[in-house]
Design an enzyme around this catalytic site. Structure first.
Site, PDB file in Angstrom:
ATOM      1  CB  CYS A  53      -0.938  -0.005   1.202  1.00 36.02           C
ATOM      2  SG  CYS A  53      -2.126  -1.364   1.163  1.00 36.02           S
ATOM      3  CG  HIS A  54       0.639   3.863   2.071  1.00 37.99           C
ATOM      4  ND1 HIS A  54      -0.408   3.156   2.609  1.00 37.99           N
ATOM      5  CD2 HIS A  54       0.098   4.883   1.379  1.00 37.99           C
ATOM      6  CE1 HIS A  54      -1.545   3.749   2.276  1.00 37.99           C
ATOM      7  NE2 HIS A  54      -1.276   4.783   1.529  1.00 37.99           N
ATOM      8  N   GLY A  55       4.458   1.056   0.984  1.00 35.81           N
ATOM      9  CA  GLY A  55       5.874   0.735   0.900  1.00 35.81           C
ATOM     10  C   GLY A  55       6.613   0.548   2.205  1.00 35.81           C
ATOM     11  N   PRO A  69       6.368   4.593   6.398  1.00 34.57           N
ATOM     12  CG  PRO A  69       4.946   4.733   4.565  1.00 34.57           C
ATOM     13  CD  PRO A  69       6.253   4.161   5.017  1.00 34.57           C
TER      14      PRO A  69
END
Length: 195
Positions: free
Chosen positions: A152-154, A168
């Protein structure tokens, strides 16, 4: 009729009416009270899950579900275990100071047995499920061969579920309560100290 007979009859009718009314209230409340109890399906969802790890090969991961959450069970290779301390300077919480694991898993491997890693497979950022990257993880984090990458956001996590700095995700992955029944079976959902 006499007054004595009327009083006796009234008393009998009053007692009978009260008994019938009371029985009706009890009968009507049983289904209502039963509806408060959880269903068998709900009870089963919260029960501990037994996992057979006898056929788990080094480097292999299996997924099970406990309380509706994905649980990862990974048999780390010797190289994976030996490399856990090689990148502590890149981790946000290398010593697992945040309470994301039971006390018995607050160690360098975040596990009871060094070769078996058990974690809740949900990213601590927004709840996506990271992907196990057995090889080629060094594309994401230089010098780290294996880990978990959140699509999703790494966010990246090492083979002990510890998040790397600058990601994140704010916390390491959650380690669920678990204990070993023997060398081949682990029970997820029950703490090691419980009997």
């Amino acid at each position: 009729m006499s007054d004595a007979a009327d009083n006796s009859r009234r008393r009998f009718l009053a007692i009978t009416t009260a008994a019938v009314g009371g029985a009706g209230v009890v009968a009507a409340s049983i289904p209502f009270i039963k509806s408060w109890n959880p269903t068998l399906r709900v009870k089963a969802a919260g029960l501990p899950v037994e996992v057979n790890i006898s056929k788990l090969e080094p480097g292999q991961m299996i997924r099970v579900e406990w309380r509706g959450k994905p649980i990862w069970v990974v048999r780390r290779t010797t190289a994976m275990s030996q490399n856990l301390n090689s990148h502590n300077d890149k981790l946000r919480d290398p010593h697992s100071l945040e309470p994301q694991q039971p006390d018995y898993a607050t160690n360098a491997t975040r596990s009871i047995k060094p070769d078996i890693f058990i974690a809740v497979g949900i990213c601590t950022h927004l709840g996506c499920s990271p992907t196990y990257v057995r090889d080629d993880f060094s594309r994401e984090i230089e010098g780290v061969d294996s880990g978990f990458l959140c699509p999703c956001h790494g966010s990246g996590f090492d083979m002990a579920g510890r998040v790397f700095q600058g990601q994140p995700a704010p916390l390491n992955l959650v380690i669920p309560p678990h204990r070993y029944l023997d060398d081949e079976r682990v029970l997820i959902g029950v703490d090691q100290e419980a009997s």
